[in-house]
Motif scaffolding. Structure first.
Motif, PDB file in Angstrom:
ATOM      1  N   UNK A 183      24.879 -20.531  17.240  1.00  0.00           N
ATOM      2  CA  UNK A 183      24.772 -19.147  17.578  1.00  0.00           C
ATOM      3  C   UNK A 183      23.520 -18.386  17.062  1.00  0.00           C
ATOM      4  N   UNK A 184      22.765 -19.046  16.424  1.00  0.00           N
ATOM      5  CA  UNK A 184      21.289 -18.576  15.886  1.00  0.00           C
ATOM      6  C   UNK A 184      20.436 -18.410  16.899  1.00  0.00           C
ATOM      7  N   UNK A 185      20.524 -19.336  17.915  1.00  0.00           N
ATOM      8  CA  UNK A 185      19.860 -19.268  19.234  1.00  0.00           C
ATOM      9  C   UNK A 185      20.051 -17.749  19.695  1.00  0.00           C
ATOM     10  N   UNK A 186      21.217 -17.522  19.908  1.00  0.00           N
ATOM     11  CA  UNK A 186      21.499 -16.112  20.451  1.00  0.00           C
ATOM     12  C   UNK A 186      21.185 -14.989  19.532  1.00  0.00           C
ATOM     13  N   UNK A 187      21.273 -15.132  18.200  1.00  0.00           N
ATOM     14  CA  UNK A 187      21.071 -14.225  17.193  1.00  0.00           C
ATOM     15  C   UNK A 187      19.485 -13.784  17.432  1.00  0.00           C
ATOM     16  N   UNK A 188      18.707 -14.508  17.944  1.00  0.00           N
ATOM     17  CA  UNK A 188      17.346 -14.348  17.824  1.00  0.00           C
ATOM     18  C   UNK A 188      17.096 -13.400  18.844  1.00  0.00           C
ATOM     19  N   UNK A 189      18.125 -12.670  19.666  1.00  0.00           N
ATOM     20  CA  UNK A 189      17.586 -11.575  20.561  1.00  0.00           C
ATOM     21  C   UNK A 189      17.375 -10.535  19.733  1.00  0.00           C
ATOM     22  N   UNK A 190      17.843 -10.311  18.581  1.00  0.00           N
ATOM     23  CA  UNK A 190      17.463  -9.214  17.741  1.00  0.00           C
ATOM     24  C   UNK A 190      15.985  -8.905  17.644  1.00  0.00           C
ATOM     25  N   UNK A 191      15.301  -9.861  17.861  1.00  0.00           N
ATOM     26  CA  UNK A 191      13.782 -10.009  17.815  1.00  0.00           C
ATOM     27  C   UNK A 191      13.033  -9.808  19.338  1.00  0.00           C
ATOM     28  N   UNK A 192      14.023  -9.670  20.366  1.00  0.00           N
ATOM     29  CA  UNK A 192      13.540  -9.761  21.647  1.00  0.00           C
ATOM     30  C   UNK A 192      13.458  -8.286  22.008  1.00  0.00           C
ATOM     31  N   UNK A 193      12.581  -7.719  22.315  1.00  0.00           N
ATOM     32  CA  UNK A 193      12.352  -6.018  22.824  1.00  0.00           C
ATOM     33  C   UNK A 193      13.220  -6.128  23.948  1.00  0.00           C
ATOM     34  N   UNK A 215       5.209 -26.712  16.799  1.00  0.00           N
ATOM     35  CA  UNK A 215       5.259 -25.681  17.953  1.00  0.00           C
ATOM     36  C   UNK A 215       5.062 -24.149  16.925  1.00  0.00           C
ATOM     37  N   UNK A 216       4.729 -23.226  17.779  1.00  0.00           N
ATOM     38  CA  UNK A 216       4.341 -22.024  17.450  1.00  0.00           C
ATOM     39  C   UNK A 216       5.616 -21.185  17.306  1.00  0.00           C
ATOM     40  N   UNK A 217       5.896 -20.612  16.315  1.00  0.00           N
ATOM     41  CA  UNK A 217       7.132 -19.742  16.049  1.00  0.00           C
ATOM     42  C   UNK A 217       6.643 -18.189  16.222  1.00  0.00           C
ATOM     43  N   UNK A 218       7.220 -17.783  17.386  1.00  0.00           N
ATOM     44  CA  UNK A 218       6.711 -16.233  17.697  1.00  0.00           C
ATOM     45  C   UNK A 218       7.279 -15.455  16.714  1.00  0.00           C
ATOM     46  N   UNK A 219       8.520 -15.505  16.088  1.00  0.00           N
ATOM     47  CA  UNK A 219       8.728 -14.656  15.226  1.00  0.00           C
ATOM     48  C   UNK A 219       8.046 -14.573  13.865  1.00  0.00           C
ATOM     49  N   UNK A 220       7.713 -15.661  13.468  1.00  0.00           N
ATOM     50  CA  UNK A 220       6.961 -15.683  12.008  1.00  0.00           C
ATOM     51  C   UNK A 220       5.511 -15.708  12.219  1.00  0.00           C
ATOM     52  N   UNK A 221       5.311 -15.710  13.542  1.00  0.00           N
ATOM     53  CA  UNK A 221       3.846 -15.992  14.072  1.00  0.00           C
ATOM     54  C   UNK A 221       3.006 -16.791  13.332  1.00  0.00           C
ATOM     55  N   UNK A 222       3.655 -18.078  13.197  1.00  0.00           N
ATOM     56  CA  UNK A 222       3.000 -19.133  12.497  1.00  0.00           C
ATOM     57  C   UNK A 222       3.132 -20.641  13.203  1.00  0.00           C
ATOM     58  N   UNK A 223       2.391 -21.313  13.021  1.00  0.00           N
ATOM     59  CA  UNK A 223       2.403 -22.950  13.554  1.00  0.00           C
ATOM     60  C   UNK A 223       3.324 -23.432  12.517  1.00  0.00           C
ATOM     61  N   UNK A 224       4.408 -24.104  13.140  1.00  0.00           N
ATOM     62  CA  UNK A 224       5.342 -24.823  12.295  1.00  0.00           C
ATOM     63  C   UNK A 224       5.497 -26.379  12.747  1.00  0.00           C
TER      64      UNK A 224
END
Length: 632
Positions: A50-60, A447-456
């Protein structure tokens, strides 16, 4: 029905009860894109992700009620759900991944001594015994040695040449060449391995040239022209499919005609974390996804109608399989002999194998012996075991009398009977649709994490299959009961052996600056290519400078640079009739882009470049005859 089941799943129901906005969006996706798209998203929750769908909170766009991001995610996951239907779709994929992770965590060393009735060291390992007395054992493989001076190589090569009108080629191209550092100079985008420049042309063109060389030899011996159909598996990773298609189009489909190629794309699958098996998220409603591995090729070819095309429209019985990163398999008789032994013996599957160092991180070929206590049946066949599975299966990697491993390397140079492999691919989970499922969690996934804006970079992997392990489903029952050493090589999938640089020398990774290790690098592969050419020319009476060591090669280049079009042979016995005697000096360069020549006593001190515009003749717009187009 599956959508209703996913909706009623306790885990999914609890998730959507807590997240009404997501539930509303998922229902809207179903209304917009159909039940399959909605099922894919509901399955994410049912799989505990479900955390994949939870990431919608960060999606404008998602916050504003737009469905674009949900639809994009559903489109990717829908393909995963459909492709892995035999596993149970997305939920089955995740369950299998978790089981693989658990198995790796609880791995223990099996206590495997020599089995009763077997000589010391002859029974090499066991997958264990069942409660009813059934068992699986692994033995050293038995097969034809193409390097032996008994004429077997040429006899089987001639059989392979005769089989050419009934043969096809299959190329699993894989994804982007990350380890090669391949980038588009203009855009900086990663490029697929198929585009790696090698000996003056792309790796893909090199494979097609090898094929054209065999077609040319068939034409010269039997007077008939044939265009072999080629099936190419690509992926959507980093524009792989688009780039490969553009390469083929720009090359005019290598003068063979568009109709002789069939490109089909493997699905991208979720990457799971090594720690807890959770799917990695790279941004709002975005997952880290990787190609499903080359083992998906058989089911994918079945789903995409590739087998039907090859056997039906093209009338082919069998195919040779080559990986794009190995440009060496076309040397000498390897491919023709593999085809000849498989075709004449009506074999379901075959491997081209070579020597291997003890402890090398390579899969190996083994003879698998299975006993079914319920039926009293023994079955046999050659298969593959990945080096990561040795401990689990009780296989001890020991040296032979020459100091090399008793287990020869699996090179993924394969022979397949199309009907046999097609049946396995359509046989579901128990029949070979997903052979050799494994998960490798030892690598860092960057990969690049768009939420934290950092390379991971995190440890993880994806559920993948090994294409060569479809052989496990093609073993043959022994009508005479249990077989002993020296008898097992006659049953089921087979293997041929050859000198390593006649079978494989891959170009998989970029050599680091200052690193003298050439293994699996383009530099090392090219050095092996030159060593092969030198050996061929010396056998024709051509004097050559002393070959340089790897260090000297890196510092100064090859002792002499010689590139000869494969259709000058491809058998060395043919090439040696066209160029013989003479001498090539140190630092000289010889390039022969022709198929016919009569060179006797050439003494070269400098550069001689011979280029034909139409190496194997002009081709009609529809292709044919292995030609290379107007430019040759």
């Amino acid at each position: 029905a599956r959508c209703v089941a996913a909706s009623n799943d306790a885990v999914a129901a609890a998730y959507f009860a807590r997240n009404s906005e997501v539930a509303t969006a998922v229902a809207a996706v179903g209304a917009s894109a159909g039940a399959a798209a909605e099922l894919a998203l509901r399955s994410v929750a049912a799989a505990g992700q479900g955390h994949v769908l939870d990431s919608a909170r960060e999606c404008p766009s998602a916050r504003s009620g737009k469905l674009d991001s949900y639809l994009a995610l559903a489109s990717k996951l829908e393909r995963v759900d459909v492709f892995y239907d035999a596993l149970g779709g997305i939920v089955g994929y995740q369950l299998e991944a978790l089981q693989q992770i658990r198995a790796a965590a609880s791995l223990h060393r099996l206590d495997l001594g020599a089995h009763e009735g077997e000589g010391a060291g002859e029974g090499v390992g066991s997958g264990g015994s069942e409660g009813d007395g059934s068992f699986t054992r692994y033995h050293e493989p038995e097969g034809v040695d193409l390097a032996a001076p008994d004429g077997a190589a040429l006899r089987s090569a001639l059989a392979g040449l005769r089989a050419l009108p009934r043969m096809a080629e299959v190329y699993p191209l894989g994804g982007a060449g990350d380890r090669l550092g391949l980038r588009d100079e203009a855009t900086g985008e990663p490029l697929p391995v198929a585009l790696l420049p090698y000996a003056g042309r792309s790796l893909l063109e090199g494979l097609v040239r090898d094929l054209g060389a065999r077609e040319w030899l068939y034409y010269k011996l039997f007077g008939e022209q044939h265009t072999t159909p080629v099936a190419v598996m690509t992926s959507d990773a980093k524009g792989n499919s688009r780039r490969v298609t553009e390469l083929c189009e720009e090359a005019g489909w290598f003068g063979r005609g568009r109709a002789s190629f069939r490109l089909f794309e493997q699905p991208m699958v979720p990457v799971v974390s090594a720690g807890d098996g959770a799917w990695m998220v790279s941004g709002p409603l975005k997952m880290v996804m990787k190609p499903g591995g080359h083992g998906v090729i058989w089911k994918l070819a079945s789903d995409a109608g590739v087998f039907d095309w090859l056997m039906g429209e093209e009338g082919r019985k069998a195919a040779l399989v080559r990986q794009i990163s190995n440009p060496m398999a076309g040397v000498r008789t390897t491919l023709l002999s593999l085809a000849g032994l498989g075709f004449e013996g009506d074999k379901p599957f075959g491997f081209a194998s070579c020597d291997r160092a003890v402890g090398a991180a390579e899969g190996v070929n083994v003879c698998v012996e299975r006993y079914d206590a319920a039926t009293g049946t023994y079955s046999y066949g050659i298969s593959n075991v990945e080096y990561t599975e040795f401990e689990k299966l009780g296989i001890t990697d020991t040296a032979d009398a020459e100091g090399k491993s008793k287990f020869h390397a699996n090179t993924n140079v394969l022979y397949i009977d199309l009907a046999a492999v097609s049946r396995a691919a359509r046989g579901g989970l128990a029949g070979g649709a997903f052979p050799g499922m494994i998960i490798n969690l030892k690598k860092d996934i960057a990969y690049y994490d768009e939420i934290s804006r950092a390379e991971v970079a995190r440890k993880g992997g994806r559920l993948e299959c090994t294409m060569q392990n479809v052989a496990d489903f093609l073993a043959e029952d022994s009508p005479g009961g249990q077989l002993q050493a020296g008898e097992r090589g006659s049953m089921g999938p087979f293997v041929v052996f050859n000198k390593r640089r006649f079978v494989t020398s891959s170009a998989k990774k970029q050599r680091k600056e200052g690193d003298a290790n050439l293994h699996q690098t383009p530099d090392g592969s090219f050095l092996d290519l030159q060593r092969n050419v030198f050996e061929m020319l010396r056998g024709a009476g051509v004097a050559l400078p002393e070959e340089r060591s790897a260090d000297d090669f890196l510092a100064r280049g090859p002792a002499a640079s010689v590139l000869i079009h494969p259709a000058m042979g491809p058998l060395w016995e043919v090439t040696r009739q066209k160029i013989r005697n003479g001498a090539i000096s140190e630092g000289a360069e010889l390039r022969l882009e022709v198929v016919e020549a009569d060179i006797d006593g050439l003494r070269l001190d400098g550069s001689l470049l011979v280029n034909a515009r139409r190496v194997m003749g002009a081709t009609a717009s529809g292709g044919g005859g292995g030609g290379e187009g107007d430019e040759g």
